[in-house]
Design an enzyme around this catalytic site. Sequence first.
Site, PDB file in Angstrom:
ATOM      1  N   ASN A 116       0.858  -1.179   0.000  1.00 56.25           N
ATOM      2  CA  ASN A 116       0.000   0.000   0.000  1.00 56.25           C
ATOM      3  C   ASN A 116       0.901   1.238   0.000  1.00 56.25           C
ATOM      4  OD1 ASN A 116      -1.415   2.262   1.076  1.00 56.25           O
ATOM      5  ND2 ASN A 116      -3.048   0.918   1.772  1.00 56.25           N
ATOM      6  N   ASP A 162      -0.008   4.458  -0.133  1.00 60.67           N
ATOM      7  CA  ASP A 162      -0.699   5.698   0.261  1.00 60.67           C
ATOM      8  C   ASP A 162       0.219   6.667   1.021  1.00 60.67           C
ATOM      9  OD1 ASP A 162      -2.957   4.536  -0.749  1.00 60.67           O
ATOM     10  OD2 ASP A 162      -3.932   4.222   1.187  1.00 60.67           O
ATOM     11  N   HIS A 163       1.063   6.112   1.896  1.00 59.48           N
ATOM     12  CA  HIS A 163       1.829   7.020   2.752  1.00 59.48           C
ATOM     13  C   HIS A 163       3.022   7.659   2.047  1.00 59.48           C
ATOM     14  CE1 HIS A 163      -0.903   6.632   5.930  1.00 59.48           C
ATOM     15  NE2 HIS A 163      -0.740   5.321   6.044  1.00 59.48           N
ATOM     16  N   ARG A 169       3.676  18.661   1.553  1.00 60.76           N
ATOM     17  CA  ARG A 169       4.263  19.844   0.937  1.00 60.76           C
ATOM     18  C   ARG A 169       3.386  20.426  -0.183  1.00 60.76           C
ATOM     19  NH1 ARG A 169       9.271  22.144   0.720  1.00 60.76           N
ATOM     20  NH2 ARG A 169       9.041  21.716   2.927  1.00 60.76           N
ATOM     21  N   HIS A 180      -5.475   3.870  -2.044  1.00 55.69           N
ATOM     22  CA  HIS A 180      -6.790   4.251  -1.528  1.00 55.69           C
ATOM     23  C   HIS A 180      -7.083   5.683  -1.954  1.00 55.69           C
ATOM     24  CE1 HIS A 180      -9.497   4.687   2.339  1.00 55.69           C
ATOM     25  NE2 HIS A 180     -10.162   4.877   1.216  1.00 55.69           N
ATOM     26  N   ARG A 194      -9.212   8.363  -1.263  1.00 54.93           N
ATOM     27  CA  ARG A 194     -10.191   8.756  -0.252  1.00 54.93           C
ATOM     28  C   ARG A 194     -11.090   9.853  -0.785  1.00 54.93           C
ATOM     29  NH1 ARG A 194      -8.849   6.942   5.054  1.00 54.93           N
ATOM     30  NH2 ARG A 194     -10.551   8.298   5.646  1.00 54.93           N
ATOM     31  N   ARG A 223      -7.047  12.946   0.768  1.00 66.49           N
ATOM     32  CA  ARG A 223      -6.001  13.426   1.680  1.00 66.49           C
ATOM     33  C   ARG A 223      -4.601  12.939   1.312  1.00 66.49           C
ATOM     34  NH1 ARG A 223      -7.435  10.038   7.103  1.00 66.49           N
ATOM     35  NH2 ARG A 223      -9.371  11.136   6.797  1.00 66.49           N
ATOM     36  N   HIS A 224      -4.502  11.850   0.579  1.00 66.00           N
ATOM     37  CA  HIS A 224      -3.152  11.459   0.127  1.00 66.00           C
ATOM     38  C   HIS A 224      -3.145  11.158  -1.384  1.00 66.00           C
ATOM     39  CE1 HIS A 224      -4.944   7.636   1.297  1.00 66.00           C
ATOM     40  NE2 HIS A 224      -4.615   7.725   2.574  1.00 66.00           N
ATOM     41  N   GLU A 227      -8.380   0.603  -3.254  1.00 68.88           N
ATOM     42  CA  GLU A 227      -9.088   0.657  -1.979  1.00 68.88           C
ATOM     43  C   GLU A 227     -10.048   1.837  -2.031  1.00 68.88           C
ATOM     44  OE1 GLU A 227      -6.301   0.140   1.345  1.00 68.88           O
ATOM     45  OE2 GLU A 227      -7.753   1.324   2.490  1.00 68.88           O
ATOM     46  N   THR A 257     -17.574  -0.751  11.805  1.00 72.38           N
ATOM     47  CA  THR A 257     -17.915  -1.608  12.948  1.00 72.38           C
ATOM     48  C   THR A 257     -17.096  -1.171  14.157  1.00 72.38           C
ATOM     49  OG1 THR A 257     -16.188  -3.148  12.364  1.00 72.38           O
ATOM     50  CG2 THR A 257     -18.380  -3.603  11.467  1.00 72.38           C
ATOM     51  N   THR A 258     -17.293  -1.847  15.272  1.00 74.18           N
ATOM     52  CA  THR A 258     -16.584  -1.478  16.511  1.00 74.18           C
ATOM     53  C   THR A 258     -15.079  -1.383  16.309  1.00 74.18           C
ATOM     54  OG1 THR A 258     -18.033  -3.228  17.317  1.00 74.18           O
ATOM     55  CG2 THR A 258     -16.872  -1.933  18.968  1.00 74.18           C
ATOM     56  N   GLU A 298     -10.732  -8.988   3.223  1.00 79.81           N
ATOM     57  CA  GLU A 298      -9.461  -8.634   3.846  1.00 79.81           C
ATOM     58  C   GLU A 298      -9.733  -8.500   5.334  1.00 79.81           C
ATOM     59  OE1 GLU A 298      -6.963  -5.637   2.000  1.00 79.81           O
ATOM     60  OE2 GLU A 298      -6.225  -5.011   3.969  1.00 79.81           O
ATOM     61  N   HIS A 320      -3.517  -4.098   7.747  1.00 77.83           N
ATOM     62  CA  HIS A 320      -3.581  -2.947   8.638  1.00 77.83           C
ATOM     63  C   HIS A 320      -2.739  -3.185   9.898  1.00 77.83           C
ATOM     64  CE1 HIS A 320      -5.261   1.046   9.444  1.00 77.83           C
ATOM     65  NE2 HIS A 320      -4.920   0.733  10.677  1.00 77.83           N
ATOM     66  N   GLY A 321      -1.728  -2.352  10.023  1.00 84.93           N
ATOM     67  CA  GLY A 321      -0.878  -2.391  11.219  1.00 84.93           C
ATOM     68  C   GLY A 321       0.132  -3.525  11.238  1.00 84.93           C
ATOM     69  N   GLY A 376       1.496  -1.317   4.305  1.00 82.34           N
ATOM     70  CA  GLY A 376       1.863   0.002   3.815  1.00 82.34           C
ATOM     71  C   GLY A 376       2.813   0.768   4.701  1.00 82.34           C
ATOM     72  N   HIS A 377       2.311   1.246   5.825  1.00 82.09           N
ATOM     73  CA  HIS A 377       3.041   2.225   6.630  1.00 82.09           C
ATOM     74  C   HIS A 377       4.449   1.775   7.003  1.00 82.09           C
ATOM     75  CE1 HIS A 377       4.080   4.537  10.275  1.00 82.09           C
ATOM     76  NE2 HIS A 377       3.472   5.518   9.641  1.00 82.09           N
TER      77      HIS A 377
END
Length: 251
Positions: A12, A14-15, A23, A57, A59, A63-64, A84, A114-115, A165, A205-206, A227-228
Site C-alpha cells: 500500500n 498511500d503514505h 508539501r 486508496h 479517499r 487526503r493522500h 481501496e 464496525t466497533t 481482507e 492494517h498495522g 503500507g506504513h
Amino acid sequence: MATASKILLGVNVDHCATVRQARFREHALDHGNEVEPDPVAFALLCEQAGADGITMHLREDRRHVQDADIRRAHAQIRTRLNFEMGCSEEIVALALDLKPHAACLVPESREEVTTEGGLDVVGQKSRVADVVAAMTEAGIITSLFIDPDPAQIEAAAELQSPWIELHTGAYANAYYGDGRATELQVLKDGAALAHELGLVVNAGHGINYTNIAEVITIPHLHELNIGHTIVSRALFVGVEQAVREMKAFLL
Ligand code: PXP
C-alpha cells in the site's frame, strides 16, 4: 510454519502520497518534476523488488492519493492494482470506469464502521450488495475489509464477494498488551471460517516487520496488504530493500 509459504505481498503506497501532500497539498500536482515523492514511482520500485500487487486508496477527501495517481498507477504498474475505496457513488463510478484488478471496499464515514473499524457489511448489507454486484458485473474482484467477526464474514459470503481482507488492526494494537494471543486467535478462527465459506482470505492494517512473524501463522492467507511500515523502512534502507525484507518473511 506450515502457512509461511506463498503468501502474496501487496504494498500500500498511500503514505508515500501522504509525504508528498505534506508539501504540495495546496499546489495540486502542477510543479512538474519538483513534486516529490511520486507514489507511482514508489510502486514501480516495489514491483521491481518483488511486490505482487499495489494498493492505493483514493479517499473521498483526497487526503493522500489523487485521481491522477490512480490513473497513472493503473497504466504503469505491471502486477495488479488493488483499488481501496469507500462506497460513495462518486468513487464507485470512478472504479467502474477504471476497472482495476480488485476493489477493496473500506469504511470512510462513521456509520459504515464496525466497533473495531472494518466495513459494517451486516449493517450496510443492501448498499454493499449493490456495489459488489456492480463490480462483479464489470469484472472487478471485490474484497471486503472486515473485522474477523463471524457475522461480518458470513455476510461477506452471503453477498458473494470473492475476497475478504481481515482487519488486523486490533491485533496489531494489542501486540504489546494482554490481548495479543486472543486477537491472534480471533484472526485464525475468522480465516478458518472464511476459507470454509469459500472466501479468499487477505489481511492487512498495522502489520509490521515485527508482528509479521506471527501474522503468517494465520491459516489460508492469500495476500497481505502492508503500507506504513514499508514506507517507513524505505526512508532508511530504500524502497527495494524494504520490500525485499518484508517479502523474505513470506517465502
Ligand atoms: N488494508 C487496508 C484495507 C487499509 O485500509 C490499510 C491502511 O490504509 C492497509 C491495508 C495498510 O495498513 P498499514 O499502512 O497499517 O500497513
